[in-house]
Design a protein around this motif. Structure first.
Motif, PDB file in Angstrom:
ATOM      1  N   GLY A  15     -13.463   2.104  -1.018  1.00 34.17           N
ATOM      2  CA  GLY A  15     -12.020   2.201  -1.225  1.00 34.17           C
ATOM      3  C   GLY A  15     -11.630   1.323  -2.401  1.00 34.17           C
ATOM      4  N   VAL A  18       0.832  -1.193   0.000  1.00 36.41           N
ATOM      5  CA  VAL A  18       0.000   0.000   0.000  1.00 36.41           C
ATOM      6  C   VAL A  18       0.873   1.251   0.000  1.00 36.41           C
ATOM      7  CG1 VAL A  18      -0.255   0.007   2.525  1.00 36.41           C
ATOM      8  CG2 VAL A  18      -2.058   0.971   1.089  1.00 36.41           C
ATOM      9  N   MET A  56      -1.563   5.222   4.805  1.00 35.96           N
ATOM     10  CA  MET A  56      -2.329   4.240   5.574  1.00 35.96           C
ATOM     11  C   MET A  56      -1.430   3.547   6.583  1.00 35.96           C
ATOM     12  SD  MET A  56      -4.484   0.842   4.439  1.00 35.96           S
ATOM     13  CE  MET A  56      -5.308   1.529   3.038  1.00 35.96           C
ATOM     14  N   LEU A  78      -6.991   4.093  -2.310  1.00 35.08           N
ATOM     15  CA  LEU A  78      -6.320   3.522  -1.144  1.00 35.08           C
ATOM     16  C   LEU A  78      -4.810   3.376  -1.340  1.00 35.08           C
ATOM     17  CD1 LEU A  78      -8.808   0.684  -0.187  1.00 35.08           C
ATOM     18  CD2 LEU A  78      -8.603   2.957   0.828  1.00 35.08           C
ATOM     19  N   SER A 114      -8.617  -0.370  -5.047  1.00 36.04           N
ATOM     20  CA  SER A 114      -7.215  -0.700  -5.317  1.00 36.04           C
ATOM     21  C   SER A 114      -6.737   0.128  -6.504  1.00 36.04           C
ATOM     22  CB  SER A 114      -7.071  -2.191  -5.621  1.00 36.04           C
ATOM     23  OG  SER A 114      -7.729  -2.499  -6.835  1.00 36.04           O
ATOM     24  N   LEU A 137      -3.588   0.867  -2.790  1.00 32.74           N
ATOM     25  CA  LEU A 137      -3.397  -0.563  -2.538  1.00 32.74           C
ATOM     26  C   LEU A 137      -3.036  -1.283  -3.837  1.00 32.74           C
ATOM     27  CD1 LEU A 137      -3.741  -2.883  -0.410  1.00 32.74           C
ATOM     28  CD2 LEU A 137      -6.103  -3.063  -1.208  1.00 32.74           C
ATOM     29  N   ARG A 161     -12.692   6.326  -2.873  1.00 36.56           N
ATOM     30  CA  ARG A 161     -11.475   6.662  -2.125  1.00 36.56           C
ATOM     31  C   ARG A 161     -10.316   5.848  -2.696  1.00 36.56           C
ATOM     32  NH1 ARG A 161     -11.810   7.481   3.484  1.00 36.56           N
ATOM     33  NH2 ARG A 161      -9.572   7.159   3.317  1.00 36.56           N
ATOM     34  N   MET A 219     -11.586   3.135   8.869  1.00 39.19           N
ATOM     35  CA  MET A 219     -10.840   3.302   7.609  1.00 39.19           C
ATOM     36  C   MET A 219     -11.752   3.894   6.536  1.00 39.19           C
ATOM     37  SD  MET A 219      -8.886   0.570   5.119  1.00 39.19           S
ATOM     38  CE  MET A 219      -8.050  -0.362   6.383  1.00 39.19           C
ATOM     39  N   LEU A 220     -12.983   3.416   6.485  1.00 37.51           N
ATOM     40  CA  LEU A 220     -13.937   3.891   5.486  1.00 37.51           C
ATOM     41  C   LEU A 220     -15.289   4.172   6.153  1.00 37.51           C
ATOM     42  CD1 LEU A 220     -13.290   1.266   2.645  1.00 37.51           C
ATOM     43  CD2 LEU A 220     -12.679   3.699   2.564  1.00 37.51           C
TER      44      LEU A 220
END
Lengths: 495, 495
Positions: free
Chosen positions: B64, A53, A57, B7, B66, B9, B5, B57-58
């Motif tokens: 969220g 990530v 975060m 992330l 990737s 990721l 959002r 987190m959300l």
């Protein structure tokens, strides 16, 4: 070393770790797909799938852990854990051999199942193992080894009684909630039936979800023993006692692939029953175009394999083919099904007759198998036990012993779905009915689900209700209604 | 609707969405494993795997995404996207049929590959497809359909020249960086060789990673055409031109499963070459116990299948079996390999002879196949081109045309690993050597990797250096040294 952070991330069985792209581990591993790392918190290391990530975060010295990884590690927020490269799993080599057609022996299968239960298999490994067993079906020995490995990977109950009865439904039929009725009938006749049931994995309700709206089901082994000692039966959630924990993991991936293999099914059913300590088991095999088993021939073959494997564990099995063409009863969803169950047990005039008849058929078979009824006399005895009120009395006693009766909750919202045209109901799609109930919120919202207003063969007019949808929030209701609108043929009307 | 959002990721090809367990979507879908949802931002919806997250987190109205999902959607931070249930993919039914042994036709395979490239396949689906093709190997028709589908799912280059040469190495040999040398030799002799190379997927260096330390490689198609028009050849990164994008996705899962199937390998190699517009291709097949191909018989069978499928596309193939018993050259890692390449091109006395000889062998075969040398005269012409300095001059011109020469970076840290005892080097494990170089930071840290001090058959004394490890940070160096300590037999010494 890295500082542990609980992310609250649900990834099911798979152990997942998130680290910053700026961390030394991520820089070393690179951005390759499906990287596994070892994470250690004092005890044995766990293998986790690494996701990377960017951004804020996580700091470069932190490791974010999924709920499954957090629990497996026993981690503490902010405490240091050790991170290292994961050596390849030996049992993956066995999976690879199986893909290429080599049969597996007892040791290899035991190792695979142990690694699966320990969370060391990523989804791609699980999918490969299950696909290999579909491409070249497990033979009888492999099925036996798998069943045994799945039993051995969890807890195993034993009971003082010589005969312990149980039942299982092979599945795929929404609303088929015979278990609470059967336990009440059978226990009222003096047999021992310590029933452990699942919560839903991919269905809109498991027996444990339904029973939970009627009484507590989170019993530990001591509590189960107490209820069974006094009442002869219980209806508990099996999860608290960890019977065949590999089963839920395999089922999740099988559902995603929508593959059902005989070997896996046999191991799934029998491992749970054997771990629960059953000696005599009746298995309900619904047959229908959208049930799990689609032909009488397939049902017979499955029954043969189930009996053969069960015999190797000294367990006696009777398989009963039942109608799997449409849902059982009227309701799909925990609380709605519970109301059907209560109506049958209380002998209410509008109790769904198909649910009642099916429960009596299966209970009758168990009474005969367990020696509580003469051959051919089980069905009549089951029916008498129900009509006399003896089963209802027993159910009330079991509920009290499990912690007290509960009233199933009612949903905040109801919407009717009506027929677009007139005609006869020719087909009801079990799978899409189940999905619709799930999208309405079942089983997480116990009051959610649906109630069918029609059955196969009914003649209906345009505008007449087909089913009612129950949900607790506008969001879920809208989500489910959109699915219903996109699938008008889940209840097919011809004419 | 939910607010998008980003992330940060990285989940590779798989499109992943995270939503709060409190969101209506998660409440509707429940906590079932492997749930897919549709997410839509104006255009076509994408299917994403849903993970659920608790805590802050959300928010319940946020989604969220990737990096892969973010890019596929063209999402904007905080803007609303539409979320709905994902209908089942039709092509998954084809995968299921294939698992059960039914051969697939052209349409089914095309649909599968299109869905894979669109990110609609989750890891379990990819693993099932690849496993099915290992359990029952793809036949020649299926291999052709797969190759064609992979070509069609991406871009396809065409060149004005009638003959366009190319080369490929089947892989598994660290340090086998012949490509820049071959392109220089062949282009110096007037053939057209517009080489597109990969970055590493799971290896410590791809040709693009190595070349990038010597010159820019991020060329678009127009820039490639310009370099090739003036110089006859280039060494560019293929990713910018999106040739056979399914290939990288399949390879990632194959590596995780450690399965190599002939059909998948043939489709992988040929789809890239055909998409790149090649007409005449030489394929290097290293054979050795830890190379991808482990026997001469397996190499011959692979060569036969490659030629047969290539012929159906009108492409001429020549396969050359080479020594795959140990890494090629001395170095593993982008910058270190680049130094080996420069040494060979400049004719330096300490240039690794095996890398030089292998590059000349392959270049000679290409010169013959492309009509620039008479049969049997290719090797000598390649060697002359190298020793005369013509290849070096051509390489310098190509570097200039691609944007200018670069000096490969040097690593901050070096550690020597020495022999624990005396004896003869009897085995070098290509796979573990590659993994060690990766753990040191290659290819993301271009200067990282390793340099071997020994080759098979060398007699060495205890304490003598076996290899040097190069890394840029203490963390990566420690991570790699731990791996080396745990795997002392990756260079086996007998005696």
């Amino acid at each position: 070393m890295a500082r542990a952070r609980k992310l609250g991330l649900h990834t099911h069985h798979e152990l997942v770790a998130l680290m910053s792209t700026d961390s030394p581990v991520c820089r070393a591993e690179g951005l390759a797909a499906h990287t596994q790392i070892f994470v250690q918190n004092g005890g044995r290391p766990i293998a986790a799938t690494l996701f990377q990530v960017e951004g804020d975060m996580l700091g470069p010295d932190e490791i974010g852990l999924s709920e499954s990884a957090w629990a497996a590690l026993g981690a503490e927020e902010g405490k240091l854990v050790r991170v290292s490269h994961a050596p390849p799993l030996e049992s993956i080599a066995c999976v690879r051999q199986r893909i290429y057609g080599h049969r597996l022996g007892q040791r290899a299968i035991a190792q695979i199942v142990q690694d699966v239960v320990a969370g060391r298999y990523s989804d791609v490994h699980l999918a490969a193992f299950l696909t290999a067993g579909a491409a070249l079906p497990l033979n009888e020995d492999e099925t036996y080894f798998l069943t045994k490995a799945m039993v051995d990977a969890g807890e195993r109950l034993s009971w003082p009684e010589g005969i312990v009865v149980d039942k299982h439904c092979v599945g795929g039929l929404p609303g088929n909630r015979t278990t609470p009725i059967i336990v009440a009938i059978v226990a009222a006749r003096g047999l021992t039936m310590p029933k452990t049931s699942s919560r839903a994995i991919t269905s809109p309700a498991g027996t444990a979800d339904t029973m939970e709206t009627l009484a507590p089901v989170d019993l530990d082994v001591a509590q189960m023993r107490e209820v069974v000692a006094t009442e002869g039966g219980c209806i508990a959630w099996g999860g608290a006692v960890r019977l065949s924990p590999a089963d839920d993991i395999f089922i999740g991936v099988e559902r995603a692939l929508d593959i059902d293999t005989e070997g896996q099914l046999v191991a799934s059913v029998l491992s749970k029953k054997i771990a629960a300590g059953a000696t005599h088991v009746v298995i309900d095999i619904p047959v229908g175009p959208t049930a799990k088993v689609r032909s009488a021939a397939a049902a017979d073959q499955l029954a043969g394999r189930l009996s053969a494997i069960a015999a190797r564990f000294g367990v006696q099995i009777e398989c009963i083919r039942t109608d799997g063409n449409q849902p059982v009863g009227r309701a799909v969803g925990p609380a709605l099904e519970a109301l059907d169950v209560l109506a049958v047990l209380k002998g209410e005039p509008d109790a769904p007759p198909d649910l009642r008849d099916r429960a009596c058929l299966l209970a009758g078979a168990i009474l005969e198998l367990g020696g509580a009824a003469a051959a051919g006399g089980g069905l009549a005895l089951a029916e008498t036990t129900l009509t006399s009120g003896a089963a209802w009395t027993k159910f009330e006693r079991i509920r009290a012993a499990q912690g007290g009766a509960r009233i199933p909750p009612a949903a905040a919202l109801v919407e009717e779905i009506t027929a677009r045209h007139s005609g006869r109901v020719t087909h009801i799609d079990n799978r899409r009915i189940a999905r619709l109930a799930k999208l309405a919120g079942a089983p997480d919202t116990p009051a959610a689900g649906l109630r069918l207003a029609v059955r196969l063969g009914d003649d209906i007019a345009a505008g007449q209700p087909l089913l009612s949808l129950y949900a607790d929030s506008q969001g879920e209701m809208a989500y489910a209604l959109a699915y219903a609108a996109a699938n008008p043929d889940m209840i097919a009307i011809a004419g």
